[in-house]
Design a protein around this motif. Structure first.
Motif, PDB file in Angstrom:
ATOM      1  N   THR A  10       4.184  -1.411  23.854  1.00 39.92           N
ATOM      2  CA  THR A  10       5.132  -0.344  23.545  1.00 39.92           C
ATOM      3  C   THR A  10       4.544   1.052  23.724  1.00 39.92           C
ATOM      4  O   THR A  10       5.293   2.022  23.727  1.00 39.92           O
ATOM      5  CB  THR A  10       5.630  -0.474  22.095  1.00 39.92           C
ATOM      6  N   ASN A  11       3.239   1.136  23.879  1.00 40.60           N
ATOM      7  CA  ASN A  11       2.611   2.455  23.996  1.00 40.60           C
ATOM      8  C   ASN A  11       3.077   3.224  25.235  1.00 40.60           C
ATOM      9  O   ASN A  11       2.951   4.431  25.299  1.00 40.60           O
ATOM     10  CB  ASN A  11       1.086   2.347  23.958  1.00 40.60           C
ATOM     11  N   PHE A  12       3.659   2.548  26.219  1.00 44.52           N
ATOM     12  CA  PHE A  12       4.143   3.229  27.424  1.00 44.52           C
ATOM     13  C   PHE A  12       5.401   4.048  27.154  1.00 44.52           C
ATOM     14  O   PHE A  12       5.633   5.060  27.780  1.00 44.52           O
ATOM     15  CB  PHE A  12       4.427   2.222  28.548  1.00 44.52           C
ATOM     16  N   TRP A  13       6.242   3.604  26.244  1.00 51.61           N
ATOM     17  CA  TRP A  13       7.499   4.310  25.985  1.00 51.61           C
ATOM     18  C   TRP A  13       7.641   4.771  24.538  1.00 51.61           C
ATOM     19  O   TRP A  13       8.339   5.732  24.268  1.00 51.61           O
ATOM     20  CB  TRP A  13       8.708   3.445  26.377  1.00 51.61           C
ATOM     21  N   ALA A  14       6.984   4.113  23.597  1.00 49.61           N
ATOM     22  CA  ALA A  14       7.078   4.509  22.194  1.00 49.61           C
ATOM     23  C   ALA A  14       5.890   5.367  21.774  1.00 49.61           C
ATOM     24  O   ALA A  14       5.844   5.836  20.653  1.00 49.61           O
ATOM     25  CB  ALA A  14       7.170   3.279  21.297  1.00 49.61           C
ATOM     26  N   THR A  15       4.932   5.543  22.640  1.00 54.50           N
ATOM     27  CA  THR A  15       3.695   6.327  22.463  1.00 54.50           C
ATOM     28  C   THR A  15       2.709   5.724  21.463  1.00 54.50           C
ATOM     29  O   THR A  15       1.686   6.326  21.186  1.00 54.50           O
ATOM     30  CB  THR A  15       3.962   7.806  22.089  1.00 54.50           C
ATOM     31  N   TYR A  16       3.002   4.578  20.914  1.00 59.66           N
ATOM     32  CA  TYR A  16       2.066   3.866  20.052  1.00 59.66           C
ATOM     33  C   TYR A  16       2.349   2.376  20.154  1.00 59.66           C
ATOM     34  O   TYR A  16       3.431   1.969  20.573  1.00 59.66           O
ATOM     35  CB  TYR A  16       2.144   4.339  18.589  1.00 59.66           C
ATOM     36  N   GLU A  17       1.386   1.557  19.803  1.00 56.76           N
ATOM     37  CA  GLU A  17       1.541   0.108  19.909  1.00 56.76           C
ATOM     38  C   GLU A  17       2.229  -0.430  18.656  1.00 56.76           C
ATOM     39  O   GLU A  17       1.784  -0.194  17.540  1.00 56.76           O
ATOM     40  CB  GLU A  17       0.186  -0.576  20.103  1.00 56.76           C
ATOM     41  N   ILE A  18       3.311  -1.132  18.859  1.00 57.00           N
ATOM     42  CA  ILE A  18       4.069  -1.752  17.773  1.00 57.00           C
ATOM     43  C   ILE A  18       3.746  -3.243  17.790  1.00 57.00           C
ATOM     44  O   ILE A  18       3.772  -3.875  18.842  1.00 57.00           O
ATOM     45  CB  ILE A  18       5.589  -1.526  17.970  1.00 57.00           C
ATOM     46  N   GLU A  19       3.457  -3.796  16.627  1.00 65.81           N
ATOM     47  CA  GLU A  19       3.123  -5.218  16.541  1.00 65.81           C
ATOM     48  C   GLU A  19       4.219  -6.049  15.898  1.00 65.81           C
ATOM     49  O   GLU A  19       4.277  -7.249  16.112  1.00 65.81           O
ATOM     50  CB  GLU A  19       1.810  -5.392  15.774  1.00 65.81           C
ATOM     51  N   PRO A  59      14.435   7.793  40.207  1.00 64.55           N
ATOM     52  CA  PRO A  59      13.977   6.392  40.130  1.00 64.55           C
ATOM     53  C   PRO A  59      13.024   6.142  38.959  1.00 64.55           C
ATOM     54  O   PRO A  59      12.864   5.004  38.516  1.00 64.55           O
ATOM     55  CB  PRO A  59      13.306   6.153  41.478  1.00 64.55           C
ATOM     56  N   GLY A  60      12.416   7.184  38.446  1.00 67.56           N
ATOM     57  CA  GLY A  60      11.540   7.028  37.287  1.00 67.56           C
ATOM     58  C   GLY A  60      12.284   6.511  36.068  1.00 67.56           C
ATOM     59  O   GLY A  60      11.695   5.847  35.207  1.00 67.56           O
ATOM     60  N   ASP A  61      13.592   6.794  35.993  1.00 62.57           N
ATOM     61  CA  ASP A  61      14.395   6.269  34.882  1.00 62.57           C
ATOM     62  C   ASP A  61      14.444   4.749  34.908  1.00 62.57           C
ATOM     63  O   ASP A  61      14.468   4.101  33.862  1.00 62.57           O
ATOM     64  CB  ASP A  61      15.821   6.837  34.941  1.00 62.57           C
ATOM     65  N   VAL A  62      14.456   4.182  36.115  1.00 61.64           N
ATOM     66  CA  VAL A  62      14.462   2.721  36.242  1.00 61.64           C
ATOM     67  C   VAL A  62      13.120   2.171  35.753  1.00 61.64           C
ATOM     68  O   VAL A  62      13.067   1.135  35.093  1.00 61.64           O
ATOM     69  CB  VAL A  62      14.773   2.283  37.693  1.00 61.64           C
ATOM     70  N   PHE A  63      12.044   2.876  36.065  1.00 64.85           N
ATOM     71  CA  PHE A  63      10.723   2.449  35.583  1.00 64.85           C
ATOM     72  C   PHE A  63      10.666   2.522  34.058  1.00 64.85           C
ATOM     73  O   PHE A  63      10.146   1.610  33.401  1.00 64.85           O
ATOM     74  CB  PHE A  63       9.614   3.298  36.203  1.00 64.85           C
ATOM     75  N   ASP A  64      11.198   3.606  33.467  1.00 67.47           N
ATOM     76  CA  ASP A  64      11.239   3.714  32.004  1.00 67.47           C
ATOM     77  C   ASP A  64      12.029   2.558  31.398  1.00 67.47           C
ATOM     78  O   ASP A  64      11.625   1.980  30.391  1.00 67.47           O
ATOM     79  CB  ASP A  64      11.878   5.039  31.573  1.00 67.47           C
ATOM     80  N   PHE A  65      13.159   2.230  32.016  1.00 69.02           N
ATOM     81  CA  PHE A  65      13.965   1.096  31.573  1.00 69.02           C
ATOM     82  C   PHE A  65      13.122  -0.181  31.614  1.00 69.02           C
ATOM     83  O   PHE A  65      13.106  -0.955  30.664  1.00 69.02           O
ATOM     84  CB  PHE A  65      15.203   0.964  32.478  1.00 69.02           C
ATOM     85  N   HIS A  66      12.424  -0.373  32.709  1.00 64.95           N
ATOM     86  CA  HIS A  66      11.590  -1.572  32.876  1.00 64.95           C
ATOM     87  C   HIS A  66      10.557  -1.692  31.763  1.00 64.95           C
ATOM     88  O   HIS A  66      10.393  -2.761  31.163  1.00 64.95           O
ATOM     89  CB  HIS A  66      10.895  -1.530  34.244  1.00 64.95           C
TER      90      HIS A  66
END
Length: 184
Positions: A10-19, A59-66
């Protein structure tokens, strides 16, 4: 019993790791709405079968979605292991059918069933492969033919999104399985 440990990345989109998968659902729907996720998924699916690039302007929005949906799929997989110890808070006695979205009555009452069914039908790896393929192909200007099923994972992903939304709206509570000793 061995504890299943999977990074939800989750650190890619939430900026921190969620467990915790329940915390992931909250962060996931704070990041974007269920309608937005489903609209983007449907748009990507349309472009899988076209010789055009999806969201050519951004196209970066598609990457964020991914990245967000990949985390969601991993969290959904972990929820299958929590179904016996957790339950959805009280189901309203009456509700509008529209609030069920893609879920049947039984799934609306117990959204954990959706995750169990989804991962009986396809593995975690198959869902991740599906997501990678549809994003890859939708961002390609070429039309491709597929010899594998894209419809089943799409349907289950939509159902998992709806089930997670129900969980987010109604909340979850831990089932207390402790036996009460009856003192005499």
């Amino acid at each position: 019993m061995k504890k299943i440990k999977i990074s939800m990345e989750t650190n890619f989109w939430a900026t921190y790791e969620i467990e915790d998968p329940f915390e992931l659902i909250n962060a996931f729907f704070n990041y974007c709405t269920v309608d937005s996720y489903k609209n983007t998924l449907n748009e990507i699916m349309l472009f899988v079968y076209k010789a055009e690039v999806c969201n050519k302007e951004r196209p970066g929005d598609v990457f964020d979605f991914h990245t967000a949906v990949r985390s969601f799929i991993r969290g959904a997989y972990l929820l299958t292991f929590k179904a016996k110890r957790w339950k959805i808070k009280d189901v309203p006695e009456e509700w509008q059918i529209i609030s069920q979205a893609s879920l049947n009555k039984e799934e609306y009452e117990d959204p954990f069933l959706v995750f169990e069914k989804a991962f009986k039908c396809k593995t975690l790896e198959e869902y991740e492969f599906f997501l990678n393929e549809i994003v890859h192909v939708s961002l390609s200007p070429y039309k491709e033919e597929f010899d594998y099923d894209l419809i089943t994972p799409h349907i289950y992903l939509v159902k998992m999104l709806d089930a997670a939304q129900v969980m987010s709206d109604r909340g979850v509570k831990k089932i207390n399985n402790k036996k009460i000793d009856n003192p005499e």
